[in-house]
Write a protein that holds these residues in place. Structure first.
Motif, PDB file in Angstrom:
ATOM      1  N   VAL A  27       4.911   6.662 -10.353  1.00  0.00           N
ATOM      2  CA  VAL A  27       6.214   6.677  -9.687  1.00  0.00           C
ATOM      3  C   VAL A  27       6.301   5.499  -8.707  1.00  0.00           C
ATOM      4  CG1 VAL A  27       7.779   7.962  -8.180  1.00  0.00           C
ATOM      5  CG2 VAL A  27       6.397   9.170  -9.897  1.00  0.00           C
ATOM      6  N   SER A  28       7.403   4.737  -8.804  1.00  0.00           N
ATOM      7  CA  SER A  28       7.623   3.624  -7.872  1.00  0.00           C
ATOM      8  C   SER A  28       8.469   4.110  -6.707  1.00  0.00           C
ATOM      9  CB  SER A  28       8.320   2.467  -8.594  1.00  0.00           C
ATOM     10  OG  SER A  28       8.524   1.385  -7.706  1.00  0.00           O
ATOM     11  N   TYR A  29       7.981   3.861  -5.475  1.00  0.00           N
ATOM     12  CA  TYR A  29       8.694   4.370  -4.296  1.00  0.00           C
ATOM     13  C   TYR A  29       8.666   3.337  -3.180  1.00  0.00           C
ATOM     14  CZ  TYR A  29       9.773   7.122  -0.156  1.00  0.00           C
ATOM     15  OH  TYR A  29      10.330   7.573   1.009  1.00  0.00           O
ATOM     16  N   THR A  30       9.849   3.105  -2.599  1.00  0.00           N
ATOM     17  CA  THR A  30       9.956   2.203  -1.456  1.00  0.00           C
ATOM     18  C   THR A  30       9.820   3.007  -0.172  1.00  0.00           C
ATOM     19  OG1 THR A  30      11.427   0.721  -2.675  1.00  0.00           O
ATOM     20  CG2 THR A  30      11.396   0.502  -0.269  1.00  0.00           C
ATOM     21  N   ILE A  31       8.812   2.710   0.617  1.00  0.00           N
ATOM     22  CA  ILE A  31       8.560   3.467   1.841  1.00  0.00           C
ATOM     23  C   ILE A  31       9.734   3.292   2.810  1.00  0.00           C
ATOM     24  CG2 ILE A  31       7.017   3.748   3.819  1.00  0.00           C
ATOM     25  CD1 ILE A  31       4.760   2.676   2.092  1.00  0.00           C
ATOM     26  N   GLY A  32      10.236   4.440   3.268  1.00  0.00           N
ATOM     27  CA  GLY A  32      11.365   4.411   4.199  1.00  0.00           C
ATOM     28  C   GLY A  32      12.708   4.608   3.538  1.00  0.00           C
ATOM     29  N   SER A  33      12.736   4.664   2.190  1.00  0.00           N
ATOM     30  CA  SER A  33      14.028   4.812   1.485  1.00  0.00           C
ATOM     31  C   SER A  33      14.559   6.242   1.544  1.00  0.00           C
ATOM     32  CB  SER A  33      13.884   4.393   0.017  1.00  0.00           C
ATOM     33  OG  SER A  33      13.015   5.284  -0.683  1.00  0.00           O
ATOM     34  N   GLY A  34      13.672   7.218   1.779  1.00  0.00           N
ATOM     35  CA  GLY A  34      14.106   8.612   1.843  1.00  0.00           C
ATOM     36  C   GLY A  34      14.508   9.185   0.507  1.00  0.00           C
ATOM     37  N   VAL A  50       6.633  -1.374  -1.519  1.00  0.00           N
ATOM     38  CA  VAL A  50       6.859  -0.582  -2.729  1.00  0.00           C
ATOM     39  C   VAL A  50       5.494  -0.114  -3.219  1.00  0.00           C
ATOM     40  CG1 VAL A  50       7.743  -0.534  -5.080  1.00  0.00           C
ATOM     41  CG2 VAL A  50       8.921  -1.887  -3.338  1.00  0.00           C
ATOM     42  N   VAL A  51       5.304   1.202  -3.232  1.00  0.00           N
ATOM     43  CA  VAL A  51       4.024   1.750  -3.670  1.00  0.00           C
ATOM     44  C   VAL A  51       4.187   2.438  -5.017  1.00  0.00           C
ATOM     45  CG1 VAL A  51       3.000   2.038  -1.388  1.00  0.00           C
ATOM     46  CG2 VAL A  51       4.456   3.838  -2.297  1.00  0.00           C
ATOM     47  N   THR A  52       3.155   2.337  -5.844  1.00  0.00           N
ATOM     48  CA  THR A  52       3.108   3.085  -7.100  1.00  0.00           C
ATOM     49  C   THR A  52       2.205   4.278  -6.850  1.00  0.00           C
ATOM     50  OG1 THR A  52       3.356   1.041  -8.358  1.00  0.00           O
ATOM     51  CG2 THR A  52       2.603   2.990  -9.557  1.00  0.00           C
ATOM     52  N   ILE A  53       2.717   5.480  -7.125  1.00  0.00           N
ATOM     53  CA  ILE A  53       2.000   6.697  -6.729  1.00  0.00           C
ATOM     54  C   ILE A  53       1.946   7.719  -7.856  1.00  0.00           C
ATOM     55  CG2 ILE A  53       2.474   6.472  -4.258  1.00  0.00           C
ATOM     56  CD1 ILE A  53       4.863   8.309  -4.616  1.00  0.00           C
ATOM     57  N   ASP A  54       0.916   8.578  -7.773  1.00  0.00           N
ATOM     58  CA  ASP A  54       0.824   9.773  -8.611  1.00  0.00           C
ATOM     59  C   ASP A  54       1.029  10.980  -7.700  1.00  0.00           C
ATOM     60  OD1 ASP A  54       0.173   8.113 -10.716  1.00  0.00           O
ATOM     61  OD2 ASP A  54      -2.000   8.387 -10.462  1.00  0.00           O
TER      62      ASP A  54
END
Length: 472
Positions: free
Chosen positions: A186-193, A164-168
């Motif tokens: 923005v919180s994003y799980t890599i591979g979730s699409g 889970v990466v926090t990104i701008d």
């Protein structure tokens, strides 16, 4: 008044109506009264202008036009009731003769509900998927539950799949940063699409503080569908940790004490879901078989209105909410405009036929809808709309849609009658005894129709039939 009916085709008739002039008296009086309130004549008080003066100043023709426009809906309705025809939508009215002091003759062409013969449907047989829940299905269900209880903890390493990466984010189109193209934290799980195409490859391998630029087609916002240059900066990398699959997890994630009890409950829930899907599949396939048995002429105007309604709802409601236009939607779907038009027409025809056939069954089987059935259906519709039952009920009443809901329930009951008479087998050859829920069957009918056929939206609003149709 005299009237005659000429059948033009199975779904359209022409009414020929003769009205003796004396039967226009009330409408003539109303016309003079209305004009009296709208005009001013020197020497007369407003509303007290004699009829002969109105005729002289404004012309008898204006009075006749107003009177005929007032009278046509009433005489048209009388002719429809006298002929006992079930009209659909608005008539096309043509005044064939208007002789002052003698007669008014006019015709009205209108679509009508076709006469439908329902054949014996007891021989309908359909096959549905068997209800089978595998160990793999259960493990997948438990794993999904486990995912919901995953925890994260920051790590000092490059991002990997599943992290889970926090990104701008910053998006540019033609070198300009979009007003709605900047987002932070923005919180994003890599591979979730769940975000933009290409973002997974961009962030994998980056540590906190790293950034990358990639191009992607925007899915929404002011520049939806356009290629954008997207800069992504990683501010934190966190690893996801799944809880151990043991009794402690079962107690954390459910009301059960052991993992085996949790798995048993998962099996039961999956079986119930598949039984529901099986029942829905049976209803859909029985309906298809029923429609194949019945010859149903479709009124051209009704079909045209239904196609236009479906296109309008798709373009201005569904696609609008997604930030897409029809052209982009077709590109995503991989369809041509011609294929889309054909599919829309086929769906519209099926929806209209479904309604006609089931309405005929409602009449033949003398099916009624009680308050309890209507309330239950309203509750389900409210839940699917995201509104509270009270809000949904108020909207239904204010919109005059109660008859629409009654029709949905009645058609559901009609389909349930046919399903009960049909033979349903699963892919293993076992006969399925379906415990039909009539409200669920109503949902199947609604899904088959997709949108309420235009017939329900174009009931006989006779007050509008004569507007703009007269020439005195």
């Amino acid at each position: 008044m005299k009237s005659a009916v000429e059948t033009l085709n199975p779904t359209r008739v022409r009414l020929s109506i003769e009205v003796p002039f004396e039967e226009l008296k009330d409408s003539l009086d109303a016309a003079y009264k209305k004009i009296n309130q709208q005009v001013t004549v020197k020497g007369f008080r407003k509303g007290k202008i004699p009829a002969r003066v109105i005729d002289q100043r404004f012309g008898r023709g204006a009075v006749l036009e107003e009177a005929v426009n007032d009278a046509l809906p009433k005489f048209y309705t009388e002719a429809v009731n006298e002929a006992e025809i079930d009209v659909l939508g608005q008539p096309e009215v043509d005044i064939t003769e208007l002789k002052d002091g003698e007669t008014l003759n006019f015709t009205a062409e209108v679509d009508v509900r076709p006469t439908i013969e329902i054949p014996d449907y007891s021989g309908i047989e359909v096959e549905v998927d068997a209800v089978e829940v595998t160990d793999e299905d259960i493990e997948k269900s438990v794993e999904q539950l486990r995912e919901r209880f995953a925890s994260t903890s920051p790590v000092e390493r490059a991002a990997e799949d599943g992290d889970v990466v926090t990104i701008d984010l910053e998006a540019k189109v033609d070198g300009e940063v979009l007003e709605d193209g900047v987002a932070s934290g923005v919180s994003y799980t890599i591979g979730s699409g769940e975000l933009l195409d290409g973002i997974d490859d961009a962030v994998k391998g980056l540590e906190a503080g790293g950034e990358a630029t990639f191009t992607s087609e925007l899915k929404g916002g002011s520049a939806a569908g356009k290629e954008a240059e997207v800069t992504v900066k990683v501010t934190q990398v966190a690893a996801r940790e799944l809880p151990a699959l043991d009794d402690e997890f079962a107690q954390l994630a459910s009301e059960f004490d052991t993992l085996e009890e949790l798995r048993a409950d998962s099996r039961k829930r999956l079986e119930n879901m598949k039984q529901y899907d099986q029942a829905t599949q049976a209803q859909e396939r029985v309906l298809e078989k029923l429609l194949e048995l019945v010859e149903v002429p479709v009124p051209e105007k009704l079909l045209e209105d239904e196609i236009n309604t479906r296109k309008h709802n798709l373009e201005h409601h569904q696609l609008g909410q997604m930030g897409l236009d029809l052209e982009k939607y077709l590109e995503i779907q991989g369809k041509t405009a011609e294929e889309f038009d054909t599919e829309t027409k086929d769906a519209a025809v099926k929806g209209i036929k479904t309604q006609f056939v089931l309405d005929e069954l409602v009449k033949r089987e003398k099916l009624n809808v009680n308050q309890e059935e209507l309330t239950e259906h309203l509750m389900r519709r409210a839940a699917s709309s995201g509104m509270s039952p009270d809000q949904f009920a108020q909207a239904v009443v204010e919109g005059g849609q109660v008859p629409l809901l009654v029709g949905e329930v009645a058609r559901g009951k009609a389909l349930a009658v046919v399903v009960e008479a049909a033979t349903v087998k699963d892919t293993n050859g076992e006969v399925i005894d379906l415990d039909d829920d009539e409200d669920e069957t109503a949902e199947t009918v609604q899904a088959a129709s997709e949108e309420t056929p235009a017939e329900d939206k174009t009931e006989d609003k006779t007050e509008d039939t004569a507007e703009g149709k007269t020439e005195a």
